[in-house]
Each structure stands twice: as structure tokens, then as C-alpha cells.
Design a protein around this motif. Sequence first.
Motif: not given
Length: 247
Positions: A95, A97, A123, A127-128, A160-161, A163-164, A166-167, A170
Motif C-alpha cells: 500500500l 506510494t 503491488q 492489484f492489477e 493513497h490509503l 483512495e485504496m 474505497e476499493r 480493500v
Amino acid sequence: MQRQRNEHGLSVSQLATRLNVDRSTVSRIENGWRKLSPDQAARLDELWGLGHLFKRLVRFASATDDGSWFTGLIDFERDATHHRMWEALLVPGLLQTPDYARALVSVRSSDVEAGVETRLARQAAVFEKDNPPMVSVILNWVAIEQSVGNRDVMRGQLAHLLEMGERPNVNIRVLERDVDQHVGLDGSFRLLTVGDREIAFSASPERGRLVLEPPDVQEYALRYDLISNVASPTGASRRLIERAMEE
């Protein structure tokens, strides 16, 4: 073990019967997914008249750290369908940046960019992909208040935390400062669901430790549950992260 089994004309099921285990246990040992126990090693030595060969091999393996744990961890991370993490001090690598990772790597490595690229590749592998795993993270309050890099780096990391978080796959929660002593004080660790089994990884400076034996993994699962019981819920945790950004 597989070579000895084949030389003695035994099937996996037949060897499992002689070791008093199920067939899958023998397969996992032969494939490197499970360690051979000292008792099982002694049974093999007796079964095949090998003196103390397997007992010595198990003893030597237990005393040796060949540094291969990190390679194994990356493979497990990529294949896992569920990640559970407890982080006592820092934001976990999956997680981070690039700027936050760069600040950390620069403390202990001369090849900073290579270290950052490795972290970003990990990462991406998690995640991708088409079906990203569930990721459940519990951060100690120190992780969001301990400054890494400058203020802009830390603010970007906290954003970033959020934002992540909100997935849909996660979940990020925070253990607040006022929680009394708890089992997480022993250090950071994670649990990974890979196929039909759980593995654990215990973090430590320079070298971590992969934990593969089911009884040992269950100890970590229990510790995670105990920490989860006292961590703040998702909404309150987001507010804690937002407050840390403001400060």
C-alpha cells in the motif's frame, strides 16, 4: 522423499498409510508446501533403513536460513485470494506510494530505485490482475502518525490509503492509541490464503519468516482476530487517517 518413495515402489497413498497421514499431506511435503516433521523423518528412516538420514536433513534444514523466504513470499502474494495484514510501525509495502517507499528504501539500500521498482512490481502483481484478492489491513496508530520522508510524502501516503480503502476489495482499519497492551505488540505479520491453505509471514528487520505448518499458522490467525476485535471500524478509521493528514 519422493525419490526414496519411487525407489521403493510406493504410491503416495501407500506412503501416507505408513506415515499415518492423509494423501494430501504426503503430496504437500514432496512439493515443498509442508515441512517434514522430526517424527515423520524418523519413521521414514526406519521404514527404508536409512539410519538417521532424514532426521539429520530435517535438523540441518531447521538450523539454516538460505535467504529464499522473500522469493517465496512474492509468489504467495501473487497467488493469494485473501491478504490479512497487521502492521505495527509502517504502512505495508503493498500500500506504499513510490515516494514513501523511496524514503524507506533509502535508509538501508544504495540502489534505491531498484528497491522501489521491486515494491511497485509486487503491488501490480496483486492489484492489477483480473480478479484482485481481498485485502484486509489493520494499521497501528503509529503507522499513520510516524513521519516518513517529508510532510508532502506523508500526506500523499495517507491520501493513497484513503483512495485504496474505497476499493470494494480493500478494507483498512486503524488500532487507536488508547488501546491497552495487546498481542500485536510482538510485531507485524500477515496471513495469506493460497488455494485451499493458509500461510503466515512474520516480519523482522532484514529477514522475515514464512510459516507453513498449519498449527503455527493458526496461532497467527488467532492473533489477528484478537487485534481485529479491538481495532476501529472502517468509518472511524478513515476519520483517523483524515485527521492525520490535516495534522
